[in-house]
Design an enzyme around this catalytic site. Structure first.
Site, PDB file in Angstrom:
ATOM      1  N   GLU A   1     115.202 -44.196   0.650  1.00 36.73           N
ATOM      2  CA  GLU A   1     114.877 -44.493   2.049  1.00 36.73           C
ATOM      3  C   GLU A   1     114.790 -43.186   2.848  1.00 36.73           C
ATOM      4  OE1 GLU A   1     118.073 -46.215   4.596  1.00 36.73           O
ATOM      5  OE2 GLU A   1     117.147 -44.612   5.768  1.00 36.73           O
TER       6      GLU A   1
ATOM      7  N   GLU B   1     118.217 -34.589   0.112  1.00 36.66           N
ATOM      8  CA  GLU B   1     118.605 -35.897   0.645  1.00 36.66           C
ATOM      9  C   GLU B   1     119.680 -36.568  -0.207  1.00 36.66           C
ATOM     10  OE1 GLU B   1     117.605 -36.911   3.584  1.00 36.66           O
ATOM     11  OE2 GLU B   1     116.393 -35.066   3.708  1.00 36.66           O
TER      12      GLU B   1
HETATM   13 ZN   LIG Z   1     121.456 -42.774   5.430  1.00 36.75          ZN
END
Ligand SMILES: [Zn+2]
Length: 509
Positions: free
Chosen positions: A64, A139
């Site tokens: 995401e 990330e």
């Molecule tokens: Zn997050």
């Protein structure tokens, strides 16, 4: 009405949303589309993928974050941030749930809306993650080494975020409740990621997850507001969907068979070493339902939860508080799962009170199942819920975003999404069940006679942090000992390069 390259599955007037609903399938790619056309200027788009996790590496959550780090048409490393700056959006976000990941945007301006949808479609279908491994490192997770003599560490956006989440007892509690109710099921894993498991994730697994689940055949596309439907659908078809062939994606959420015996689980959460752990436990009584409820059952259970635990003088809350075993008592009903769940929780208590906690719940529920609530109380509660539903005030959330999430209560599990907006019928059925004296039978059917229950106790552990810290050090040390001096020098360079890359402005590269 016909829409080129789409098959119309259903069209109907949706009274409650003052609009026209359209359910379609994009013929070539198999994408599912839902449109609600009304006069709301705050147009909303949401693309949702079914993303059941199969471990605790947090793949859905890391992905995401990562698809928003640059894509085919928008190669800047942070289009999301750039977008938020220049846009007139009223909502722009991405969210990971236990079984789905969504990318909602809303805007009142037509051109802005189109731009946002384009950036999101390109991001989810053509992210740069395949050719830039720095994205997972940044990330997700990576090793860091500042100098030859320093200690190696883990770093990464989601890694740090989830380390933070694991120190919040209520987040740990709800996470563990799902595992207790749905063991060996996607719902039993952490879609957000457990820090210890995140660092097992490889680039190969990462791109594989995208390849498997981020395909239009596994997508749910939602369009809402004052839109030109034909124009929107044609654009989606020509710009994106038409480039994909329908495939079979194995993302279905299978039903968990009801338990034969109640599942009894003890888990711990970390508190500081100096913390007095007395009265710091949580007790929870949890129930899972067999299938998604009908809209009137869902409403009925929300009303029931309110009457039992939230309303002034709520009998279950009062009875439990009167025992003086916990600082607070609260409940929750979650209809956003393949099998909805109901929980009753005692906060800041001790585990030895568990028997009394359970006994009291069952005796109060049993009594109410027999005697019911006063008619006046039920009516007041139903009126309150009906007012809230019709008022549709969702704070800073645009209506379209909330409706897209609501639609998934059934849509994600192959049901009819429009059902969730048939409020008139749902409230009529609910009032009828009160009339017939059937309303309180919800308690016996769903709560008392339901074998699919779990008792979860969450206890504070003052040694946990230190223990984990030590394990982490050992794991990193172990890894470090397999590296040559050259490897380490390369890692130091890599750490510097990633930091530099992160600090760079968003130049097109
Ligand atoms: Zn997050």
């Amino acid at each position: 009405m016909e829409y080129r390259n789409y098959k119309v599955i259903k069209e109907e007037r949706i009274e409650a949303l003052n609009g026209f609903g359209l359910l379609l399938e994009h013929e070539k790619s198999g994408a599912r589309i839902m449109v609600i056309k009304n006069d709301d200027e705050n147009k909303t788009f949401n693309i949702i993928f079914r993303t059941p996790p199969k471990d605790d590496t947090g793949l859905p959550h890391i992905l995401e974050h990562s698809v928003l780090c640059g894509s085919r048409k928008y190669p800047v490393k942070d289009p999301f941030v750039e977008l938020a700056k220049g846009s007139l959006n009223t909502f722009l976000n991405a969210m990971t749930y236990p079984d789905k990941t969504m990318y909602p945007v809303a805007s009142c301006n037509n051109q802005d809306f189109r731009n946002l949808v384009d950036v999101y479609m390109d991001a989810v279908l053509y992210p740069n993650i395949y050719n830039d491994p720095r994205i997972l490192q940044q990330e997700g997770w990576h090793y860091e080494l500042e100098a030859l003599e320093s200690d190696m560490t883990y770093n990464g956006v989601v890694y740090n975020e989830m380390k933070g989440a694991s120190s919040n007892p209520e987040q740990v509690l709800f996470r563990q409740i799902q595992t207790a109710l749905f063991p060996n099921h996607p719902y039993g894993y952490d879609s957000g990621g457990e820090p210890d498991a995140i660092t097992d994730l490889t680039q190969e697994q990462f791109v594989d997850f995208h390849k498997t689940f981020y395909h239009p055949s596994n997508s749910y596309i939602f369009l809402y507001g004052d839109l030109d439907i034909t124009e929107q659908l044609t654009w989606l078809d020509e710009t994106y969907l038409n480039d994909f062939e329908k495939i079979k994606v194995d993302s279905e959420l299978v039903r968990v068979e009801p338990f034969k015996d109640r599942n009894h689980v003890t888990k711990s959460y970390a508190v500081g070493q100096e913390t007095n752990t007395d009265n710091k436990a949580y007790l929870s009584y949890n129930v899972a339902f067999d299938k998604p409820g009908s809209q009137s059952e869902n409403l009925g259970l929300e009303v029931m939860e309110y009457l039992l635990l939230d309303a002034p003088g709520a009998p279950l809350k009062e009875a439990l508080l009167k025992l003086n075993i916990a600082e607070d008592i609260f409940g929750s009903y979650d209809s956003g799962l393949r099998q909805p769940t109901f929980s009753i929780i005692a906060k800041n208590t001790n585990v030895e009170h568990e028997a009394l906690f359970v006994e009291t719940i069952e005796s109060v529920l049993g009594k109410i199942a027999l005697e019911g609530f006063s008619r006046r109380k039920i009516e007041a509660a139903i009126n309150y819920f009906e007012f809230k539903v019709r008022e549709a005030d969702f704070g800073q959330y645009p209506k379209g975003v909330i409706y897209s999430i609501k639609a998934l209560d059934t849509w994600l599990y192959d049901g009819d999404p429009f059902e969730n907006f048939a409020y008139d019928e749902a409230f009529r059925q609910l009032r009828e069940s009160v009339e017939n004296g059937c309303f309180t039978s919800l308690i016996s059917t769903y709560l008392l006679d339901n074998p699919h229950t779990a008792l979860l106790r969450l206890i504070p552990d003052a040694q946990m942090l230190a223990k984990k810290e030590k394990q982490l050090k050992e794991k990193l040390h172990q890894y470090g000992s397999t590296l040559t001096k050259e490897d380490k020098l390369a890692l130091i360079e890599g750490t510097k390069a990633l930091k530099k890359h992160q600090a760079e402005p968003n130049a097109r590269e």
